[in-house]
Design an enzyme around this catalytic site. Sequence first.
Site, short mmCIF file in Angstrom:
data_model
loop_
_atom_site.label_atom_id
_atom_site.label_comp_id
_atom_site.label_asym_id
_atom_site.label_seq_id
_atom_site.Cartn_x
_atom_site.Cartn_y
_atom_site.Cartn_z
N ARG A 161 -12.08 -18.55 4.84
CA ARG A 161 -11.17 -18.82 5.95
C ARG A 161 -11.86 -18.98 7.29
O ARG A 161 -11.52 -19.88 8.06
CB ARG A 161 -10.15 -17.69 6.02
CG ARG A 161 -9.29 -17.72 4.81
CD ARG A 161 -8.30 -16.62 4.77
NE ARG A 161 -7.44 -16.84 3.62
CZ ARG A 161 -6.51 -16.02 3.21
NH1 ARG A 161 -6.29 -14.89 3.85
NH2 ARG A 161 -5.78 -16.31 2.15
N ALA A 175 0.83 -1.20 0.00
CA ALA A 175 0.00 0.00 0.00
C ALA A 175 0.87 1.26 0.00
O ALA A 175 0.63 2.20 -0.77
CB ALA A 175 -0.93 0.00 1.21
N GLU A 227 -3.79 -2.69 4.85
CA GLU A 227 -4.38 -3.45 5.95
C GLU A 227 -4.79 -2.55 7.11
O GLU A 227 -5.74 -2.85 7.83
CB GLU A 227 -3.41 -4.53 6.44
CG GLU A 227 -4.05 -5.48 7.45
CD GLU A 227 -3.15 -6.66 7.84
OE1 GLU A 227 -2.13 -6.86 7.18
OE2 GLU A 227 -3.50 -7.36 8.79
#
Lengths: 647, 284
Positions: A297, A14, A424
Amino acid sequence: MSDNRVIVVGGGLAGLAASVRIAESGVPVDLFSMVPVKRSHSVCAQGGINACNEIARQQGYSEYEHFDETIYGGDFLADQHPVLEMANWAPKIIDLLDRMGVPFNRTHEGFRDLRLFGGSLFKRTHFAGATTGQQLLYALDEQTRRYETEGKVTKYEFWEFLWPITHEGRCVGIVAQDMRTMQIRAFRASAVVMATGGCGLVFGKSTNSVICTGGAASRCYQAGAAYGNPEMVQVHPTAIPGADKLRLMSESARGEGGRVWVPRKKGDTRNPVDIPEEERWYFLEERYPAYGNIVPRDIATREIFDVCVNEGMGVDGQNQVYLDLTHRDPDYLTVKLGGILDIYEKFVGVDPRFTPMKIFPAVHYSMGGLWTDYTPGDYNPDAPKPGHKSGSPIPVDAQKGHGLTIGATNNMMTSIPGLYAFGEVNFAYHGANRLGANALLSCIFDGLCNGVSVVNYIKDVKEEAPQGVFDEAVRSEQAKHDKLVASTSGGTGDKAYNPYQIAKELGDEMTAASTVVKTGPRLEQAIAKIGELMQRFGKVELGDAASWTNQSLSFTRATGDMLKIADAILRAGLLREESRGAHFRKDFPERDDSRFFKTSVARYNPETGKSDIEFVPVKAPLVEPRARTYGKSDTKKETKETAAAAS
Amino acid sequence: MSSTEALREHEAQERKANRARAKAGRSVIFKIIRCDGPGKPSRWESFKVPVEPGSNVISCLKWIAANPVTIDGKQTTPPVWDSGCLEEVCGACTMVINGKVRQSCSCLIDEYAPLEGDTITLEPMSKFPVVRDLWVDRARLFNALKRVKAWVPIDSTYAQGAGPKESPEHQQTRYRLSECMSCGCCLEACPQYNIEEDESKWDESFIGAHAISQARLFNEHETGKRLKGERLEELSDKGGVGDCGNAQNCVKVCPKHIPLTESIGAMGRATTIHAIASFFTGKK
């Protein structure tokens, strides 16, 4: 505004994507990182990066479907506009990375190869061996180095972010510390981009790198930035247990055909390759006939946890299950998964091409992060679309509309004007659970798309903050620093005040109380424990007074900041009395849209040192929530009913 | 089987044998070089560390950091070291372990010190200036990537369609080279690569195997090729590929098994061809 500069904190995907995009537009960038940026945590990403592609498109896939999968995968907690925009950009991002020279795996004809990944029935994951994150990071690192040689990017590596500086409510720079000389100084900027990743170390051992403390995000939060969905932390189903960390075993192992199983007989000590097919319990395939081993997940994690912890069926009576690739051709596995299979062999000493791997879930990714704003784009239907079925025709023109107004200055801006959050550390995009191979995408998308917003924002920034603001910020950080250094002498020597001990107790408590299965009473107990640790941290005793390269100091400071984030994670988890995505409350096992179709927003209360939580409705104009089942067949229930009927 | 492969195989067998005879519940002695900073004297310190199954050098260093008392009972400071991913993809935790350069995260204690009282020595890499203890400053290594312009010169980040098509074989060749994590093992093992603290001399001192291999990587890319001439000029210059003494140590220690000597050979030939072509086209 020729003297306007932008600070980017963090040099993972990022941060580097943002640096390249902003520098390209002619704005000088100061890039801060605790490590040489090429060593950022993005290197650990293995599996791939999702995007609609021409083959999948002809099979009925689309950008809209990618958007819908991401929303559904995230259990409808993500605000929807940014997710649509991200899915729209995905194919273009892959093309750009391709042009930068990323060695994406190829088909015989020379096209980019694709693999299957969790949460989709279409092949839409692009990959470079099993080290895709590393390869993408390197491509952006190379482009950043190019701008560095041209003088457009200035790197400050081995510098640690300490605090955002604000003046009249706007962010005007940062305080940072040189990790070698320990010098603390202020840096001016017209805007600051936080791209500092997740907070896995709050849970002690995780799949994260040693720098992923969440310390930088916590400092912004303590400075007044709101923090969104802190309780949403992803536990990856397949990691390799280890003494120092839990190493990731990529989801691509399942995407390439890996099967998860345990012996049907409890405590079966036979070599797994000697256990015949009919004596193996492929519990994911049995419980989820449609998706099988590639369920998302959170679901895979809970099922593995259930089989080991509740049913006691773990391999060798321990918390571990087999992840089996031995039925695949070893040469095929080497080409597709070589990197991760080598990691397993290196750290466990067993070749997974010939022996099933032993794996167990581990904390992996923070969906939550600094809360960010945006301006919606032109795609806003009057009413949300009804449940979209995978592979069905997409709403007309859906993929052509914009989710975001590109370049709007508030896109991915935190609650502090001028302070942005990308990657994130940004809470947007993944809702209550992130789909595999969407993280790399969201990081690069933030940098490329919303880097433009930063450039637009600084055009309007005119006034100069007075020097006193910066001097005061440095004084404040220096005082905190000096207090920690002073704690090395005249202490009690009591282990209770040892920073490593406090960090260990924090990790153990968070892992026990706030990962796969949570309950109200256990979360309350953990909140009390964190309170106790905060008190002890107030009297922490540092083990190193060095005024040169003092790593203990950096770690200790981060420990204090991790406690603050832990408090927010627990309090939001306690108040969210429902189960959604990664957040599973045993005492509230169902999703409750009537009460909690809402983002939890945590604000730091400087009076109490604790977190105040508020729930804000999710912005969901494009697709309506539907049950998130992934076609589960309720075998347990059926078995019980059959048994009852028989008796 | 090449000699490098034979060596690797031999080492792997040795590690496996050690793992098989590793004693549970043992303690291992860590001998660590300590140095408080640039220009400060260095000293050895020893620590007795309890080992668990799966322990590696990092988990032992963490244990020492939390219990910084030497084997003689002397209180000391927590040792300083560089680390990141702990799964051997970031390159940060490289150091010299029992005399050989490697990543400390993937160094399992069972494989190196299987018996009670076995010793493991930790030293910082010797080819880079020490920052403190085991942490060295590898800025020169990254500078070498600038010298060979290790990037693809794209026009811009605007959407302009896909990159060039590529055969799977060619992709595999590039991917192997692209796995270089800039750890510096090849430089530590190289007899031609020496410590250079004077930054102004970096551009003329030996560039090292990793950067030569990166030049090859980018020369192999359709767009990367546009800078091929400039890369070969740099490699023909002082501190370029001609400084390689062909000791072939680099390829033996590369943790990612990158064919470094193959790259050096390829770039050696390419610089020769480039020089001849430049001569006949009158460019030089």
